[in-house]
Write a protein that holds these residues in place. Structure first.
Motif, PDB file in Angstrom:
ATOM      1  N   THR A  75      -8.804  -3.959 -10.912  1.00 24.67           N
ATOM      2  CA  THR A  75      -7.332  -3.954 -10.692  1.00 24.67           C
ATOM      3  C   THR A  75      -6.577  -4.785 -10.154  1.00 24.67           C
ATOM      4  O   THR A  75      -6.882  -5.644  -9.904  1.00 24.67           O
ATOM      5  CB  THR A  75      -7.418  -2.901  -9.473  1.00 24.67           C
ATOM      6  OG1 THR A  75      -7.487  -3.535  -8.043  1.00 24.67           O
ATOM      7  CG2 THR A  75      -8.629  -2.139  -9.332  1.00 24.67           C
ATOM      8  N   TRP A  76      -5.294  -4.129 -10.909  1.00 23.34           N
ATOM      9  CA  TRP A  76      -3.843  -4.867 -10.195  1.00 23.34           C
ATOM     10  C   TRP A  76      -2.560  -3.759  -9.659  1.00 23.34           C
ATOM     11  O   TRP A  76      -2.907  -2.734 -10.044  1.00 23.34           O
ATOM     12  CB  TRP A  76      -3.633  -6.024 -11.463  1.00 23.34           C
ATOM     13  CG  TRP A  76      -3.579  -5.096 -12.649  1.00 23.34           C
ATOM     14  CD1 TRP A  76      -2.224  -4.545 -13.132  1.00 23.34           C
ATOM     15  CD2 TRP A  76      -4.395  -4.885 -14.073  1.00 23.34           C
ATOM     16  NE1 TRP A  76      -1.838  -4.380 -14.672  1.00 23.34           N
ATOM     17  CE2 TRP A  76      -3.332  -4.696 -14.519  1.00 23.34           C
ATOM     18  CE3 TRP A  76      -5.436  -5.260 -13.831  1.00 23.34           C
ATOM     19  CZ2 TRP A  76      -3.668  -3.996 -16.360  1.00 23.34           C
ATOM     20  CZ3 TRP A  76      -6.006  -4.589 -14.558  1.00 23.34           C
ATOM     21  CH2 TRP A  76      -5.106  -3.646 -15.877  1.00 23.34           C
ATOM     22  N   GLY A  77      -1.387  -4.413  -9.052  1.00 25.56           N
ATOM     23  CA  GLY A  77      -0.320  -3.676  -8.974  1.00 25.56           C
ATOM     24  C   GLY A  77      -0.186  -3.727  -7.231  1.00 25.56           C
ATOM     25  O   GLY A  77      -0.827  -4.812  -6.805  1.00 25.56           O
ATOM     26  N   VAL A  78       0.091  -2.691  -6.926  1.00 30.91           N
ATOM     27  CA  VAL A  78       1.114  -2.269  -6.051  1.00 30.91           C
ATOM     28  C   VAL A  78      -0.206  -2.010  -4.399  1.00 30.91           C
ATOM     29  O   VAL A  78      -1.380  -0.949  -5.115  1.00 30.91           O
ATOM     30  CB  VAL A  78       2.309  -0.949  -5.738  1.00 30.91           C
ATOM     31  CG1 VAL A  78       2.284  -0.993  -4.182  1.00 30.91           C
ATOM     32  CG2 VAL A  78       3.141  -1.477  -6.224  1.00 30.91           C
ATOM     33  N   ASN A  79      -0.220  -2.629  -3.931  1.00 26.25           N
ATOM     34  CA  ASN A  79      -1.952  -2.195  -3.168  1.00 26.25           C
ATOM     35  C   ASN A  79      -1.350  -2.253  -1.298  1.00 26.25           C
ATOM     36  O   ASN A  79      -2.515  -1.873  -0.666  1.00 26.25           O
ATOM     37  CB  ASN A  79      -2.593  -3.758  -2.935  1.00 26.25           C
ATOM     38  CG  ASN A  79      -4.235  -2.929  -2.151  1.00 26.25           C
ATOM     39  OD1 ASN A  79      -4.629  -2.512  -2.471  1.00 26.25           O
ATOM     40  ND2 ASN A  79      -4.584  -4.496  -1.565  1.00 26.25           N
ATOM     41  N   ASP A  80      -0.177  -1.616  -1.363  1.00 28.54           N
ATOM     42  CA  ASP A  80       0.143  -1.342   0.220  1.00 28.54           C
ATOM     43  C   ASP A  80      -1.200   0.068   1.085  1.00 28.54           C
ATOM     44  O   ASP A  80      -0.545   0.028   1.935  1.00 28.54           O
ATOM     45  CB  ASP A  80       1.555  -0.616  -0.206  1.00 28.54           C
ATOM     46  CG  ASP A  80       2.652  -1.421  -0.020  1.00 28.54           C
ATOM     47  OD1 ASP A  80       2.116  -3.061  -0.079  1.00 28.54           O
ATOM     48  OD2 ASP A  80       4.194  -1.161  -0.501  1.00 28.54           O
ATOM     49  N   GLN A  81      -1.546   0.812   0.361  1.00 31.04           N
ATOM     50  CA  GLN A  81      -2.229   1.595   0.572  1.00 31.04           C
ATOM     51  C   GLN A  81      -3.406   1.808  -0.141  1.00 31.04           C
ATOM     52  O   GLN A  81      -4.260   2.960  -0.223  1.00 31.04           O
ATOM     53  CB  GLN A  81      -1.506   3.364   0.292  1.00 31.04           C
ATOM     54  CG  GLN A  81      -0.702   4.028   1.469  1.00 31.04           C
ATOM     55  CD  GLN A  81       0.544   3.193   1.368  1.00 31.04           C
ATOM     56  OE1 GLN A  81       0.998   3.641   0.085  1.00 31.04           O
ATOM     57  NE2 GLN A  81       1.604   3.162   2.229  1.00 31.04           N
ATOM     58  N   GLY A  82      -4.012   0.668   0.165  1.00 26.67           N
ATOM     59  CA  GLY A  82      -4.724   0.374  -0.434  1.00 26.67           C
ATOM     60  C   GLY A  82      -5.415   0.817  -1.626  1.00 26.67           C
ATOM     61  O   GLY A  82      -7.231   0.716  -1.697  1.00 26.67           O
ATOM     62  N   ALA A  83      -5.136   1.011  -2.650  1.00 26.53           N
ATOM     63  CA  ALA A  83      -5.142   1.441  -3.475  1.00 26.53           C
ATOM     64  C   ALA A  83      -6.175   0.592  -5.289  1.00 26.53           C
ATOM     65  O   ALA A  83      -6.562   1.112  -6.181  1.00 26.53           O
ATOM     66  CB  ALA A  83      -3.988   2.278  -4.725  1.00 26.53           C
ATOM     67  N   LEU A  84      -5.807  -0.926  -4.810  1.00 24.29           N
ATOM     68  CA  LEU A  84      -6.335  -1.732  -5.375  1.00 24.29           C
ATOM     69  C   LEU A  84      -7.881  -1.834  -5.350  1.00 24.29           C
ATOM     70  O   LEU A  84      -8.656  -2.257  -5.560  1.00 24.29           O
ATOM     71  CB  LEU A  84      -5.968  -2.967  -5.498  1.00 24.29           C
ATOM     72  CG  LEU A  84      -4.276  -2.865  -6.109  1.00 24.29           C
ATOM     73  CD1 LEU A  84      -3.441  -4.433  -6.416  1.00 24.29           C
ATOM     74  CD2 LEU A  84      -4.284  -1.995  -7.070  1.00 24.29           C
ATOM     75  N   GLY A  85      -8.954  -1.102  -3.948  1.00 23.09           N
ATOM     76  CA  GLY A  85      -9.517  -1.283  -3.366  1.00 23.09           C
ATOM     77  C   GLY A  85     -10.123  -3.207  -2.987  1.00 23.09           C
ATOM     78  O   GLY A  85     -11.711  -3.215  -3.501  1.00 23.09           O
ATOM     79  N   ARG A  86      -9.359  -3.838  -2.567  1.00 18.68           N
ATOM     80  CA  ARG A  86     -10.027  -4.944  -2.035  1.00 18.68           C
ATOM     81  C   ARG A  86      -8.894  -5.570  -1.499  1.00 18.68           C
ATOM     82  O   ARG A  86      -8.049  -5.052  -1.150  1.00 18.68           O
ATOM     83  CB  ARG A  86      -9.923  -5.663  -4.011  1.00 18.68           C
ATOM     84  CG  ARG A  86      -8.353  -5.930  -4.499  1.00 18.68           C
ATOM     85  CD  ARG A  86      -8.563  -6.508  -5.515  1.00 18.68           C
ATOM     86  NE  ARG A  86      -8.111  -6.502  -7.111  1.00 18.68           N
ATOM     87  CZ  ARG A  86      -6.984  -7.448  -6.893  1.00 18.68           C
ATOM     88  NH1 ARG A  86      -6.918  -8.002  -6.466  1.00 18.68           N
ATOM     89  NH2 ARG A  86      -6.053  -7.004  -7.803  1.00 18.68           N
ATOM     90  N   ASP A  87      -8.989  -7.207  -0.846  1.00 17.35           N
ATOM     91  CA  ASP A  87      -8.161  -7.623  -0.500  1.00 17.35           C
ATOM     92  C   ASP A  87      -7.004  -8.172  -0.367  1.00 17.35           C
ATOM     93  O   ASP A  87      -7.196  -9.530  -1.977  1.00 17.35           O
ATOM     94  CB  ASP A  87      -8.647  -8.136   0.893  1.00 17.35           C
ATOM     95  CG  ASP A  87      -8.005  -9.064   2.005  1.00 17.35           C
ATOM     96  OD1 ASP A  87      -6.717  -8.647   2.292  1.00 17.35           O
ATOM     97  OD2 ASP A  87      -8.212 -10.059   2.495  1.00 17.35           O
ATOM     98  N   THR A  88      -5.576  -7.957  -0.836  1.00 18.99           N
ATOM     99  CA  THR A  88      -5.168  -9.318  -1.674  1.00 18.99           C
ATOM    100  C   THR A  88      -4.242  -9.689  -0.578  1.00 18.99           C
ATOM    101  O   THR A  88      -2.532  -9.874  -1.013  1.00 18.99           O
ATOM    102  CB  THR A  88      -3.699  -7.989  -1.935  1.00 18.99           C
ATOM    103  OG1 THR A  88      -3.166  -6.990  -1.787  1.00 18.99           O
ATOM    104  CG2 THR A  88      -5.544  -6.963  -4.035  1.00 18.99           C
ATOM    105  N   THR A  89      -4.139 -10.293   0.608  1.00 19.89           N
ATOM    106  CA  THR A  89      -3.520 -10.413   1.020  1.00 19.89           C
ATOM    107  C   THR A  89      -2.862 -11.780   1.526  1.00 19.89           C
ATOM    108  O   THR A  89      -3.758 -12.672   0.609  1.00 19.89           O
ATOM    109  CB  THR A  89      -4.214 -10.971   3.009  1.00 19.89           C
ATOM    110  OG1 THR A  89      -4.441  -9.484   3.556  1.00 19.89           O
ATOM    111  CG2 THR A  89      -3.826 -11.519   4.110  1.00 19.89           C
TER     112      THR A  89
END
Length: 650
Positions: A285-299
């Motif tokens: 996955t890649w892109g915006v992860n503000d609501q968990g759409a990527l299914g991984r930690d992107t901190t």
């Protein structure tokens, strides 16, 4: 699949005269997106923001009716007194003595001697009768006094009993209130426990079922174009060979998805993120992860750098740094800690803020959240945002998935259709109970389609849905404000929707092979390669010349401009070999059997791949050096970006 745009109760201190008071139990970075973001909900869980169900209002103090407690024991000094002698005890008057004794003493002290008894005169008969009457009256008075005394005692006893009964009732009520408060606390804690249990992903113990689906196997070369300012293109955060990872005007090969190393076999574009499946069963996955759409930690800490070092450097590397979060803008594998060991994936789909994956045995994994007009609706009844993939309890034996902006369709092996997500525009094709919207809308439910119809394919617009039966007939429901369902009734009204699955009459007589929807328009192709569009006109979404629209086939606004094409209309200028279609928010793609892709519509962020921000009025071939010699097999649109893909060369 379409792109998606993305009161505190008082304590019992006032009841100091009553029983003692009981202590009252005290028990996301949102990117600046196009749509308004509301604060994350607590789902009305009691006990939040200082409201406590177990705190009770102070009771009114009861009148003291119980006997006074015994006096405290004497002090040590008092206990040291010498006990009274027997003589003293005999001469001391009883504590309860009445005045009779006192009167006797007074008489004894009198100086006048009592007259001798012998000198008393004998009473007369009248005096005798008077004395007897007085004695009798005295007896009656004593009897009445005794009766009154008994009544008083009985009344006091009854008052005592009443007081004890009231006290017992109060105690019972207080105990009942405590039990009720405990029950409420447990009831409040239950969803939180369930939510915590659902949010904390552990390795599931479920067994893998029988295989009913096959995964694609041919690796793809992935080409991206569009804005990409939120990492949607997956090109990383740093410019490569002088090419920045944003504002890509024409298709560019994504080197992070090298088919010889990664081997992408399927692509799904969401509103502001992308999900792909690889040949070795990985989901990236890649892109915006503000609501968990990527299914991984992107901190990410923001990539802080040494300012002094930068000041001494002559490098122009700053121009190469886009400022994007490298964890979001670079393809990476989802968190698989919640995936059953041995699971094999066959399809991925993406909505605005959620992603889903279908397995070989027909189960569905999901992560992210659904949004409504007022903010986050939630992922499930107990979870607002699901940060990592979780296995859904239902549906099962699913053959295909499709997503809109904030809803999802699932088709099972028997041709039964399930929907869940946001129901605000009737895109679920079923009624949802408003008083418990999370339970009714976020739980998969069936769509009522007439008996005998076997659904073979599904698709979605942003806020509307499609189902194709085995005969190629199309059913539609959901938002119809621009006639995107080919239902003229209500078209042009802001809130026009269709609840039940309705036949798209304008496509009757054609065997539809593929269909898709944008935000306010729809597109379909038939099994003989013809292309049809209908719905909103003013952004060139339909690929038709202005001369096409007349008073007979279109709805005009108050300024005399065509706004809505009422029925599916054949699009000229495209080879009669169209095999697949895909709609963005306001742009559209058509893929031909020769491996060519035509695009048109809104291009403000280069999402048409034509190298311009001007709208593309008519279907135009996507043609640049990157894809000219490629046989394209996929075209998909996100909110402000797009992707095309070709089969990888051996």
């Amino acid at each position: 699949m379409p792109p998606r745009k993305a009161a505190t109760t008082t304590a019992k201190a006032a009841a100091a005269k009553a029983a003692p008071a009981k202590a009252a139990a005290t028990t996301k970075r949102k990117r600046a997106a196009d749509d308004d973001e509301s604060a994350a909900k607590t789902n009305g869980v009691n006990g939040v923001n200082g409201v406590h169900d177990d705190a009770k209002p102070a009771k009114k103090a009861k009148k003291e009716t119980t006997p006074a407690p015994p006096a405290k024991k004497a002090t040590a000094a008092a206990r040291a007194k010498t006990p009274a002698s027997d003589a003293d005890k005999e001469n001391s008057a009883p504590a309860a003595a009445n005045t009779n004794g006192d009167k006797t003493k007074k008489r004894a002290k009198s100086a006048t001697p009592a007259p001798a008894a012998a000198k008393a005169k004998a009473p007369t008969a009248a005096a005798k009768r008077k004395a007897e009457a007085a004695a009798e009256a005295n007896k009656e008075t004593k009897k009445d006094a005794k009766k009154e005394a008994k009544k008083e005692m009985k009344k006091e006893d009854e008052e005592m009993k009443d007081a004890k009964a009231v006290e017992a009732a109060d105690a019972a009520a207080e105990e009942e209130e405590e039990e009720e408060a405990d029950k409420k606390k447990e009831a409040r804690a239950a969803p939180a426990k369930k939510a915590k249990k659902a949010a904390v992903v552990n390795k599931p113990t479920e067994k893998i079922g029988a295989k009913i689906n096959d995964a694609p196997t041919k690796p793809l070369e992935v080409f991206v174009f569009g804005e990409g300012s939120a990492g949607e293109l997956g090109l990383g955060s740093v410019a490569v060979n002088g090419k920045k990872p944003v504002d890509v005007k024409r298709p560019r090969l994504n080197a992070n998805l090298d088919p010889t190393k990664v081997g992408v076999v399927q692509v799904a574009t969401g509103g502001m993120h992308t999900v792909v499946l690889t040949k070795d069963n990985k989901i990236l996955t890649w892109g915006v992860n503000d609501q968990g759409a990527l299914g991984r930690d992107t901190t990410w800490d923001g990539g802080l750098r040494d300012a002094d070092a930068d000041a001494d450097s002559d490098s122009d590397s700053d121009d190469d740094d886009s400022g994007l979060n490298p964890h979001e803008s670079t393809p990476a594998e989802i968190d698989t800690s919640g995936v059953v060991p041995g699971t094999k994936f066959v399809q991925v789909v993406a909505s605005d803020s959620a992603s889903f994956a279908l397995t070989e045995d027909g189960r569905v994994y999901g992560w992210g959240t659904f949004r409504a007009s007022d903010g986050i609706l939630g992922f499930s009844r107990y979870v607002d945002v699901q940060k990592t993939p979780v296995l859904l309890p239902e549906p099962k034996k699913v053959k295909a998935l499709a997503t809109g902006s904030n809803h999802i369709l699932a088709l099972d092996i028997k041709g039964k259709l399930f929907t869940w997500g946001c129901p605000e525009q009737n895109q679920l094709g079923r009624r949802c109970v408003q008083r418990d919207i999370k339970e009714s809308a976020l739980r998969p439910g069936g769509v009522g389609i007439k008996r005998g119809v076997h659904i073979a394919k599904i698709a979605c617009g942003s806020y509307h849905s499609f189902a194709l039966d085995k005969k190629g007939e199309v059913y539609a429901w959901g938002l119809n404000n621009f006639g995107q369902l080919n239902v003229e009734q209500g078209a042009g009204d802001t809130d026009a929707t269709v609840l039940n699955a309705t036949v798209v009459e304008g496509l009757e007589g054609h065997r539809v092979a593929d269909i898709d929807g944008g935000e306010h328009h729809s597109v379909a192709c038939t099994d003989d390669g013809k292309l049809f569009t209908w719905g909103r006109i003013d952004g060139h979404q339909l690929g038709l010349a202005a001369s096409t629209f007349t008073e007979d086939n279109a709805i005009f606004d108050e300024f005399g401009k065509p706004r809505i094409l009422k029925a599916p209309t054949l699009v000229p200028g495209v080879p009669s070999t169209v095999t697949a279609v895909n709609a963005g928010t306001d742009n559209t793609f058509a893929l031909t059997s020769e491996g060519k892709v035509f695009s048109w519509g809104f291009s403000g962020n280069y999402q048409t791949g034509q190298g311009t921000t001007d709208d593309i009025e008519l279907p135009t071939l996507i043609d640049n050096t990157a894809v000219r010699e490629k046989k394209l097999v996929y075209a998909g649109a996100g909110g402000q970006f797009s992707i095309v893909a070709s089969l990888a060369e051996n």
